[in-house]
Design a protein around this motif. Structure first.
Motif, short mmCIF file in Angstrom:
data_model
loop_
_atom_site.label_atom_id
_atom_site.label_comp_id
_atom_site.label_asym_id
_atom_site.label_seq_id
_atom_site.Cartn_x
_atom_site.Cartn_y
_atom_site.Cartn_z
N ARG A 211 36.10 41.70 23.35
CA ARG A 211 36.90 40.88 24.25
C ARG A 211 37.82 41.74 25.11
O ARG A 211 38.06 41.42 26.28
N ALA A 212 38.33 42.82 24.53
CA ALA A 212 39.16 43.72 25.33
C ALA A 212 38.37 44.35 26.46
O ALA A 212 38.86 44.51 27.58
N THR A 213 37.11 44.69 26.18
CA THR A 213 36.25 45.28 27.21
C THR A 213 36.00 44.28 28.33
O THR A 213 36.06 44.63 29.53
N LYS A 214 35.73 43.02 27.98
CA LYS A 214 35.55 41.99 29.01
C LYS A 214 36.81 41.85 29.86
O LYS A 214 36.75 41.71 31.08
N ALA A 215 37.99 41.91 29.21
CA ALA A 215 39.25 41.75 29.94
C ALA A 215 39.47 42.91 30.90
O ALA A 215 39.92 42.72 32.04
N VAL A 216 39.16 44.14 30.46
CA VAL A 216 39.33 45.31 31.32
C VAL A 216 38.44 45.19 32.56
O VAL A 216 38.88 45.42 33.70
N LEU A 217 37.19 44.83 32.37
CA LEU A 217 36.27 44.72 33.50
C LEU A 217 36.64 43.56 34.42
O LEU A 217 36.49 43.66 35.64
N ARG A 218 37.12 42.47 33.83
CA ARG A 218 37.54 41.34 34.66
C ARG A 218 38.73 41.75 35.53
O ARG A 218 38.78 41.41 36.72
N GLN A 219 39.68 42.47 34.94
CA GLN A 219 40.85 42.90 35.71
C GLN A 219 40.44 43.90 36.79
O GLN A 219 40.97 43.87 37.91
N ALA A 220 39.47 44.76 36.49
CA ALA A 220 39.00 45.73 37.48
C ALA A 220 38.31 45.03 38.64
O ALA A 220 38.38 45.49 39.79
N ARG A 221 37.66 43.91 38.35
CA ARG A 221 36.93 43.18 39.40
C ARG A 221 37.87 42.40 40.30
O ARG A 221 37.59 42.22 41.49
N THR A 222 38.96 41.91 39.74
CA THR A 222 39.81 40.98 40.49
C THR A 222 41.14 41.55 40.95
O THR A 222 41.82 40.92 41.77
N GLY A 223 41.53 42.72 40.47
CA GLY A 223 42.84 43.24 40.82
C GLY A 223 42.80 44.72 41.16
O GLY A 223 41.74 45.36 41.15
N PRO A 224 43.96 45.29 41.46
CA PRO A 224 44.04 46.72 41.78
C PRO A 224 43.59 47.58 40.60
O PRO A 224 43.82 47.23 39.43
#
Length: 266
Positions: A211-224
């Motif tokens: 879940r942490a990996t999904k969160a990191v990639l989601r943040q990379a896709r949507t934010g700085p």
């Protein structure tokens, strides 16, 4: 029940099951899928949600019976059109699926049309039978592919998505793979064994780290990027201090499965 939900250990299976309409999406089905995802994410041991269709078909797109009923009753002057809400509810499901905390896998047999393409495009992994067919025929029906367009474009690129939407071209499993809509295309009898292989691999992943990996990639896709890296460092520290990494390293050294892979928990 138009969607069958099954909880099997670390996985939740959502199977569309409306044979009369080849699993065309109703409001009830959209709500059931959203509920299945919510339930799956609420259980910390769950690694993945698997979305598939029964009776040899994935999803024939939207079920227009509800829209026909709404068309028969125009909204009062000054009131919002209820069709907007119905359509947007599907987009909300796609958003939640695209941003899921857990892994998502679409298993496509038979037809994936319109909204079915959108469902698959939002999943992390798309497995398709060689006999599957994909198409977005909305423009030929006089409609825009409203809610699915951003997610299909995100998966295969803006220009490629436009070409498929402009033409309504029907793709085979192999062609969908070449276009980027599908990750793996298999003979029909190899589809379930390949899914089981994916699930076996996912059982080796520690649930919190997944879940942490999904969160990191989601943040990379949507934010700085800087914010994504800051969040990644926090997730790394949390996993390290929680003891899961220590168990993983100990299991590796002892050549045994980690406790989370054997169903004992971390």
């Amino acid at each position: 029940m138009q969607v069958r939900i099954e909880h099997r250990g670390a996985f939740v299976f959502a199977t569309l099951d409306a044979p009369a309409t080849r699993n065309a999406l109703t409001d009830e089905m959209v709500q059931a899928l959203a509920s299945a995802l919510q339930q799956a994410q609420a259980r910390p041991e769950v690694r993945a949600l698997v979305v598939s269709g029964a009776n040899g078909s994935f999803c024939a797109g939207g079920d227009f019976s509800a829209f026909k009923a709404l068309l028969a009753k125009p909204p009062p002057v000054g009131e919002p059109d209820p069709i907007i809400g119905f359509n947007r509810a599907f987009g909300t499901l796609l958003e939640r699926l695209s941003d899921a905390d857990i892994a998502t896998i679409a298993v496509v047999e038979g037809a994936a049309m319109g909204g079915g393409v959108g469902l698959a495009a939002c999943c992390d992994v798309v497995l398709a039978a060689s006999t599957a067919q994909f198409a977005m025929p909305e423009l030929t029906l006089g409609l825009p592919p409203a809610q699915i367009a951003p997610f299909v474009a995100e998966r295969i690129g803006h220009a490629a998505a436009l070409r498929l939407m402009f033409t309504g071209q029907r793709l085979t499993g192999e062609q969908a793979h070449a276009a980027g809509l599908v990750d793996e295309v298999l003979w029909p009898d190899a589809l379930q064994p390949r899914l089981l292989a994916w699930l076996s691999d996912l059982e080796r992943a520690e649930p919190g780290a997944l879940r942490a990996t999904k969160a990191v990639l989601r943040q990379a896709r949507t934010g700085p990027r800087t914010q994504a890296l800051d969040g990644a460092a926090q997730a790394f520290a949390h996993c390290l201090r929680s003891g899961t990494a220590a168990e993983g390293l100990a299991a590796f050294a002892a050549r045994r499965p980690p406790r989370w892979a054997s169903g004992e928990g971390a």
